[in-house]
Design a protein around this motif. Structure first.
Motif, PDB file in Angstrom:
ATOM      1  N   GLU A 116      36.871  36.482  45.842  1.00 22.89           N
ATOM      2  CA  GLU A 116      38.223  36.631  45.314  1.00 22.89           C
ATOM      3  C   GLU A 116      38.210  37.743  44.276  1.00 22.89           C
ATOM      4  O   GLU A 116      37.176  38.105  43.746  1.00 22.89           O
ATOM      5  CB  GLU A 116      38.693  35.316  44.668  1.00 22.89           C
ATOM      6  N   GLU A 117      39.376  38.274  43.952  1.00 22.93           N
ATOM      7  CA  GLU A 117      39.443  39.354  42.979  1.00 22.93           C
ATOM      8  C   GLU A 117      39.241  38.836  41.566  1.00 22.93           C
ATOM      9  O   GLU A 117      39.666  37.743  41.222  1.00 22.93           O
ATOM     10  CB  GLU A 117      40.794  40.061  43.059  1.00 22.93           C
ATOM     11  N   MET A 118      38.603  39.673  40.773  1.00 21.03           N
ATOM     12  CA  MET A 118      38.404  39.393  39.365  1.00 21.03           C
ATOM     13  C   MET A 118      39.676  39.811  38.634  1.00 21.03           C
ATOM     14  O   MET A 118      40.312  40.788  39.008  1.00 21.03           O
ATOM     15  CB  MET A 118      37.199  40.184  38.861  1.00 21.03           C
ATOM     16  N   THR A 119      40.043  39.088  37.589  1.00 19.23           N
ATOM     17  CA  THR A 119      41.234  39.414  36.824  1.00 19.23           C
ATOM     18  C   THR A 119      41.163  40.842  36.289  1.00 19.23           C
ATOM     19  O   THR A 119      40.102  41.320  35.910  1.00 19.23           O
ATOM     20  CB  THR A 119      41.442  38.411  35.674  1.00 19.23           C
ATOM     21  N   GLU A 120      42.282  41.530  36.298  1.00 21.98           N
ATOM     22  CA  GLU A 120      42.315  42.941  35.908  1.00 21.98           C
ATOM     23  C   GLU A 120      41.853  43.146  34.466  1.00 21.98           C
ATOM     24  O   GLU A 120      41.222  44.152  34.153  1.00 21.98           O
ATOM     25  CB  GLU A 120      43.708  43.528  36.097  1.00 21.98           C
TER      26      GLU A 120
END
Length: 173
Positions: A116-120
């Motif tokens: 999943e993407e890491m928080t910006e």
């Protein structure tokens, strides 16, 4: 000398040794300096030796599920410093919410590890120039950078670093 701290320096020299006094020029100079320093080209002729367990028997342990023991070990190695980082969550918070926080972090890290993407916010850091106490205080080369990251991302990085270090050997050179 404490008076030679960065907040006392109101100007910095550019690459042509001209003194910059305007805030915009000073910020641009620091940005250029750290960009060049951190993005320096590396030797393209570096050869990595083959892993000892060649073939399909390679250890991909860093991809397995995150365990709460890993997060706990990484968390307890962090100092209880009061310096707040970009997300303004002190490491003391994670240590005080103990089991609930440990389970929450473990779940978050496991989601990130599964792709999943890491928080910006975690993709950015604040670079603080720190004077080395040598030579010209107005010369950027006499500073080293300290990256201020979120305490939470520091815990994540410690978990990942420990996994990577178990899989690779880093020489003294």
């Amino acid at each position: 000398m404490k008076a030679r701290d960065l907040d006392q320096v109101r100007c910095i020299k550019d690459e042509d040794i001209r003194v910059l006094v305007e805030e915009a020029g000073i910020k641009r100079r620091w940005q250029e300096y750290f960009h060049r320093l951190l993005n320096e080209e590396v030797d393209g002729n570096i050869v990595l030796r083959e892993l000892e367990n060649s073939g399909s028997q390679r250890d991909f342990g860093f991809c397995r599920r995150i365990r709460s023991e890993e997060v706990e070990g990484a968390m307890w190695k962090m100092s209880r410093g009061k310096a707040f980082r970009p997300d303004e969550i002190p490491v003391k918070f994670w240590k005080e919410v103990w089991r609930e926080g440990l389970e929450w972090l473990t779940g978050l890290f496991d989601v990130i590890c599964r792709g999943e993407e890491m928080t910006e916010e975690w993709q950015w850091s604040l670079m603080i120039p720190l004077y080395k106490n040598k030579s010209d205080i107005q010369d950027c080369n006499n500073y080293r950078g300290i990256k201020m990251l979120s305490h939470t991302i520091n815990i994540w990085e410690r978990v990942m670093e420990k996994r990577v270090r178990r899989s690779v050997t880093i020489s003294e050179n």
